[in-house]
Every structure is written in structure tokens, then in C-alpha cells.
Design a protein around this motif. Structure first.
Motif, short mmCIF file in Angstrom:
data_model
loop_
_atom_site.label_atom_id
_atom_site.label_comp_id
_atom_site.label_asym_id
_atom_site.label_seq_id
_atom_site.Cartn_x
_atom_site.Cartn_y
_atom_site.Cartn_z
N ASN A 223 31.87 10.17 -31.06
CA ASN A 223 31.68 8.99 -31.93
C ASN A 223 32.21 7.69 -31.31
O ASN A 223 32.42 6.71 -32.02
CB ASN A 223 32.32 9.19 -33.31
CG ASN A 223 31.63 10.30 -34.09
OD1 ASN A 223 30.42 10.48 -33.99
ND2 ASN A 223 32.41 11.06 -34.85
N PHE A 225 30.77 5.14 -29.77
CA PHE A 225 29.41 4.67 -29.52
C PHE A 225 29.36 3.51 -28.52
O PHE A 225 28.38 3.36 -27.79
CB PHE A 225 28.75 4.27 -30.84
CG PHE A 225 28.55 5.43 -31.77
CD1 PHE A 225 27.69 6.47 -31.43
CD2 PHE A 225 29.24 5.52 -32.97
CE1 PHE A 225 27.50 7.55 -32.27
CE2 PHE A 225 29.06 6.60 -33.82
CZ PHE A 225 28.19 7.62 -33.47
N TYR A 258 21.23 7.48 -29.99
CA TYR A 258 22.34 6.57 -30.26
C TYR A 258 21.99 5.61 -31.40
O TYR A 258 22.75 5.44 -32.36
CB TYR A 258 22.69 5.80 -28.98
CG TYR A 258 23.56 4.58 -29.20
CD1 TYR A 258 24.93 4.70 -29.32
CD2 TYR A 258 23.00 3.30 -29.29
CE1 TYR A 258 25.74 3.59 -29.54
CE2 TYR A 258 23.79 2.19 -29.49
CZ TYR A 258 25.16 2.33 -29.62
OH TYR A 258 25.95 1.23 -29.83
N ASN A 262 23.19 5.17 -35.50
CA ASN A 262 23.70 3.89 -35.99
C ASN A 262 22.71 3.19 -36.93
O ASN A 262 22.86 2.00 -37.22
CB ASN A 262 24.03 2.98 -34.81
CG ASN A 262 25.31 3.42 -34.10
OD1 ASN A 262 26.42 3.09 -34.50
ND2 ASN A 262 25.14 4.20 -33.02
#
Length: 622
Positions: A223, A225, A258, A262
Motif C-alpha cells: 500500500n 502507492f 495501481y 486508487n
């Protein structure tokens, strides 16, 4: 036009391509290969001939793999004849790569172990590390991540001792991948970073890109990112620089993933579309599946349901291809994991014996009297342990042989019947009556049901061998469970005019694993039908106690002799008899019943006498 999709990925070829390069052989150009092929057969020096055969094979690897196999086998045969161990190891290694790239993991592992054994004899540490890495890759493909890490750490230790910077980056990457598969992302990132520093120093752009992709993916799993995005974008830049389409497709998928996590749907669609376009061009099923899945999810979130459904269908098609391809390796995976498990048990036994020898040596210096006393005890104890270990290994081998005999014979036989009947039905010159066609249709139906039951038993048996078999206990209405089971077996009982009677109170409920009890009941009732003659009777009853529920399946069938009773429930003993209508069996059903019932904490037993029927009783704990 879209290329035909391939299940294997370029990553697979990259791994083994690196391993081939590490054996210090460069591919020849086509003209050089042709000239070597013309010259090699005229050579009188066999030692030189072996080397030239191998060089030709390596040069043909990407041009003509089948011809590569021919020259490698020539090299290996001559190397064995001359006892040139380096050439034996090299030839075995390239044959291992050939088999691995074609999905024959069992033979690949055999060749890699032969290469490793030969290199250990001559003390070639550098190539030994490469062989260990190859074995680790096979273990990784077999999902035996513990063994993969074990072999990769050995290879890494050799590279560190030899200060082998070329292989060191690869070894660190492989160890990182092993930790990643074990979900230890911190250790994975640490090893990937070590590899990246070396790859950057060596100016190996392709390996740098792969490592940045791996680092980004590992950060995404933790996590983090921001770090994930940074590394993935750097990898994208390098893959673009070297025009690596597979690498770019993989990166686009990771970036799409990714953005999907998000909730940035536009970017998800952009990168997943790029990945899909490249993947369709190079024909890689795994990336097509990932990209279509991400596109379907993103379009659903943006309420574009037509597009979402379109990509969902593509995802399902690719997923089916991967599943069908994977099923061909299941038996190999079972056998390989069995061999690793046996190796582990033998290693543990040897380790324990070594510890005992050291203890005995220490005791010797304490007192001669204690040594004499303990020696007598330990000799007797070691004898019993050794005998017990040998018996256990013999049992494991017997179970394995039994398992694969069933697979090779009893799963093969129904297909022979299917082929014979289909040939008759497809022959337009034979005019079959309606009754004959009905007869063949019934035969196909019975054979298919029998094969399906056998496959189900084999699958459940293989699952039951694992220590971590999950028992999912729920409250079950016993009457309904038995009624559902009888519905499946009614046709078989009707064929033999067999009466099935149930004597179970309406309020009996049990707390147990529904699938396990269904499997046990199906096998026991099916056996009762099989060994009961026409117009016979089968009785199913149940009684509830304070601590358990007892279920009984009894029949008026042929019964079991005293001699054969002792053979039941033993996986190492092959015992199978034909039914009253010559129905065939494997002897696997009762073994499976015993193992499954014991997994739930229950017991199973049998009361039977020749020509007087049988009664099978099992218990379900309260």
C-alpha cells in the motif's frame, strides 16, 4: 490479425535465457551454424565434436528448437561416452531448458538435477549456482515456494563467494521473487534493490527494467502507492527505450492496477487498453486476461455496461484457456511435491540420526559404564526407528504407485470405450437401429458417470493428503442430505431392481462438513448397489447419541470374506473386486471414506460375512 495466444510468458523465456547465458555460450549466426553443421561430421577428434555439437544446439535454440534437441542429444551421448563431465552438465542443462519451455516440468527437473550432480563432482561452483537457480525456477512454477527459496539462497551464496556480479543480480532478483511469493514484501524489496544496484552498475537495461517493475509491484502490495508509481514509471521508461513490448504490456497492466486501486477510472482504462493492445499483438494470454479484467471493472464503475460486459467475456475466455493449460500439469505437480516431501522426510531422519550420534559421542567421554549401557539402548532404539522409517517410506511409495496406477489405467479405460463407440456411431456405412443407438447412448452415459465419480474421488483423495485440509462444519438436516444423495444413485439402483429403505428420525441434525459426508454416503451406497444382486435390499439408518451420531449402510449383497476384510481401508494394499453385474471398481472409495471421516474426528468400521451381506458404520462427532 491477432496472433494466436500463448499461455507461457516472455518472462519464462527470459529466466531460462539468462540461465543459458550464464553457461558462457553465445548463439552462432545462421551462416556459422550451417558451416559448423557441414564440418562437424567430418571431424575426427570426438572431444572437439562434443563442443561443436553443443555450440550448434545453442545457436539453433531460437531458430529451430527441434533441431536444437537433436544436436544436444548428440552432444550428451558423445559426452557420456568420453566421460567429459563439463559437457555432460552443459548438455543436461540445455535439455532442461528445452523441456521447461514446453511445460514438461518433470523431465526438466530431472535434467537440471543431473547437471547439478555432475557439476558437484567436478567442483564447478559457478555453473553449480546456475543449476541451482534453474531447479528453483521449476519449484517456483510448481508453487513449492519454500523449496524455491532454499535453492535460490544456495545459488546466491555461491555467487557471493565467487564475487560473480553477472549472476549476483539474477540471484538477488530470484530470492526477491521467492519472498514475494511468500508475501514477505519487505524482504522481497530488499533483495530486488540489491539486484538493481548491481544491474545498474553492469548497465543491464532489461534486467533493470524487470527489477523496477518487481519493486513497484511489491510496494503496491504494501500500500505504498507513491513508491510503487515511481518505480513503475521508471520501468516504463526503460522498456520504451529498449522497445520491449512484453515488458511494456506488463508495466501498463501494473499501472492500470495501481490507478484502479486508487479509483482513477480514466487512467485505469488508458493503461489497461495499452496493455491489451500490446498483449494481443504478441499473443500473451496472461496479460490479455489481466487487462480485460481491469477494463471490465473500470467500465462498470463508469456505468458503461456494454463495454464492461464485452471485456468480461474476453476475461472469461482467457481465464478458461489458462485453467485448461494448468490442468495438464496437475498430476506432475502432485508427483513432484510428493518427491520433495519424501526428500524432506529422509533429510529429517538423517538429521535426527546425526544428532543422536553426536550425543552418543559426548556421553562416551562422561563414563565408560554409561556409554556401554546407552549403546545397547540406542542400538535397539535406532533399529526400531530405522525399521519404522523404512515401513513409512514403503507405504508412501505404495500409495504413490497405487495413485498413479489408477490414473494411468482406470482413467484411460473409459476413453478407450468412448473412442470405440464414437467410431461405430460415426461410421456412415453401418446402419444402426434405434435400439442399438439407445444401447450405445446408455453405455456412454454409464461410463461417463463412472469416470466422473472416479475423478471426484481422486481429486478429494489428493486434497485429503494435505495437512491443512479445511473442514467447514455447518448444521445439516440428515434426512435431506441422504435424500439428495439417493436421487443421484436412484437410476443405478433401479437398473438392478434394488429396494432402498431409510430408517432415520425426522429431527436428526448433525454439525459436520456437508461435502465430506455427501462423498462418504455416495461411495458407501454406490458400493452397496454394486455388490447387491437384483431384487436385493439396502437399508440406511441413523441413531443419535450424547457425543456422536452413528450412520449405517447395510445390504443383502455378496458380503466380504474374512481374508478380504483385513485388506479394506489400507492404501498400500490393492484390493478391488467386480460387482454382481460385473461393475468395475478401483478400491479407492473406501480408503477415501476412512481418511475423510477421520479428518472430521469420526470413525468407520465394517461388519460382513461372505454371502450374508455387509454393514458399514461411521460416526459423526456431536
Amino acid at each position: 490479425m491477432r496472433k494466436k495466444p500463448k499461455i507461457h510468458s516472455k518472462r519464462f523465456f527470459l529466466i531460462f535465457g539468462i540461465l543459458l547465458f550464464a553457461f558462457n555460450i553465445n548463439a552462432q549466426t545462421s551462416p556459422n551454424i550451417d558451416s559448423l553443421k557441414n564440418a562437424v561430421e567430418k571431424m575426427s577428434n570426438d572431444s572437439i565434436k562434443v563442443t561443436v555439437y553443443y555450440k550448434i544446439a545453442v545457436g539453433l535454440r531460437k531458430i529451430n528448437p527441434d533441431e536444437m534437441l537433436k544436436y544436444t542429444e548428440k552432444a550428451l551421448k558423445l559426452a557420456y561416452k568420453l566421460d567429459i563431465k563439463t559437457e555432460i552438465a552443459k548438455s543436461c542443462h540445455i535439455l532442461g531448458i528445452f523441456c521447461a519451455e514446453r511445460g514438461d516440468l518433470k523431465r526438466a527437473l530431472e535434467y537440471f538435477f543431473k547437471s547439478l550432480e555432475t557439476l558437484e563432482r567436478i567442483g564447478d561452483e559457478s555453473r553449480k549456482g546456475v543449476a541451482l537457480g534453474a531447479i528453483a525456477r521449476i519449484c517456483q512454477l510448481l508453487e513449492n515456494h519454500e523449496k524455491a527459496l532454499e535453492y535460490d539462497l544456495k545459488a546466491l551464496e555461491i555467487a557471493l563467494n565467487n564475487k560473480d556480479s553477472a549472476n549476483l543480480a539474477i540471484n538477488y532478483n530470484n530470492v526477491g521473487a521467492d519472498y514475494n511469493n511468500q508475501k514477505n514484501y519487505k524482504k522481497a524489496i530488499e533483495n530486488y534493490n540489491n539486484a538493481h544496484v548491481i544491474a545498474k552498475k553492469n548497465k543491464n537495461i532489461q534486467l533493470q527494467a524487470l527489477l523496477l517493475l518487481n519493486i513497484g509491484y511489491a510496494y503496491q502490495k504494501t500500500n505504498d502507492f507513491q513508491s510503487a508509481f515511481k518505480n513503475l514509471k521508471e520501468a516504463q521508461k526503460l522498456y520504451t527505450e529498449i522497445n520491449d513490448k512484453y515488458g511494456l504490456a506488463n508495466i501498463y497492466n501494473k499501472l492500470a492496477g495501481y490507478f484502479n486501486e486508487n479509483q482513477v477510472n480514466d487512467s485505469t482504462i488508458k493503461y489497461a487498453s495499452n496493455a491489451l493492445s500490446l498483449a494481443e499483438n504478441i499473443g500473451t494470454v496472461t496479460i490479455i486476461r489481466q487487462a480485460s479484467g481491469l477494463l471490465s471493472e473500470a467500465y462498470e464503475k463508469t456505468e458503461k455496461y456494454d463495454s464492461a460486459f464485452k471485456y468480461l467475456r474476453l476475461f472469461n475466455t482467457m481465464n478458461d484457456s489458462i485453467i485448461n493449460s494448468g490442468n495438464t500439469q496437475k498430476i506432475t505437480q502432485l508427483e513432484m511435491n510428493y518427491e520433495f516431501e519424501k526428500e524432506r522426510e529422509i533429510s529429517e531422519i538423517k538429521h535426527k540420526e546425526e544428532v543422536r550420534r553426536q550425543q552418543n559421542f559426548t556421553i562416551f567421554f562422561i563414563t565408560a559404564f554409561l556409554l556401554s549401557s546407552l549403546l545397547v539402548i540406542l542400538i535397539f532404539r535406532n533399529y526400531r526407528l530405522k525399521k519404522k522409517s523404512e515401513e513409512k517410506l514403503q507405504q508412501l511409495n505404495a500409495v504413490k504407485d497405487r495413485f498413479f496406477k489408477i490414473i494411468s489405467h482406470d482413467l484411460k479405460a473409459p476413453f478407450t470405450a468412448f473412442i470405440s463407440i464414437s467410431e461405430i456411431l460415426s461410421n456412415t456405412e453401418i446402419n444402426l437401429s434405434k435400439e442399438k443407438i439407445q444401447y450405445f447412448a446408455n453405455s456412454i452415459n454409464k461410463t461417463a458417470k463412472s469416470s466422473y465419480d472416479l475423478f471426484q474421488n481422486l481429486l478429494l483423495w489428493s486434497i485429503s493428503q494435505r495437512e491443512n485440509l479445511e473442514i467447514n462444519k455447518v448444521e445439516i438436516d440428515l434426512n435431506k442430505l441422504i435424500s439428495d444423495t439417493l436421487t443421484l444413485l436412484k437410476a443405478a439402483a433401479d437398473d438392478k431392481n434394488i429396494e432402498i429403505v431409510t430408517k432415520i428420525a425426522t429431527d436428526i441434525k448433525v454439525l459436520t462438513d456437508e461435502n465430506i459426508i455427501k462423498t462418504v454416503l455416495r461411495n458407501l451406497i454406490n458400493n452397496a448397489i454394486k455388490f447387491t444382486p437384483s431384487a436385493g435390499k439396502i437399508t440406511i439408518s441413523a441413531n443419535s447419541g450424547d457425543n456422536y451420531t452413528e450412520i449405517s449402510v447395510s445390504d443383502t449383497g455378496t458380503g466380504i470374506s474374512k481374508e478380504n476384510l483385513s485388506k479394506l481401508f489400507k492404501p498400500e494394499v490393492h484390493h478391488s473386486t467386480s460387482g454382481t453385474n460385473n461393475e468395475k471398481g478401483t478400491g479407492l472409495g473406501l480408503i477415501l471414506c476412512k481418511q475423510l471421516i477421520e479428518k472430521t474426528g469420526g470413525t468407520i468400521s465394517v461388519i460382513s460375512e461372505k454371502d450374508k451381506g455387509s454393514q458399514f458404520i461411521f460416526t459423526i462427532p456431536a
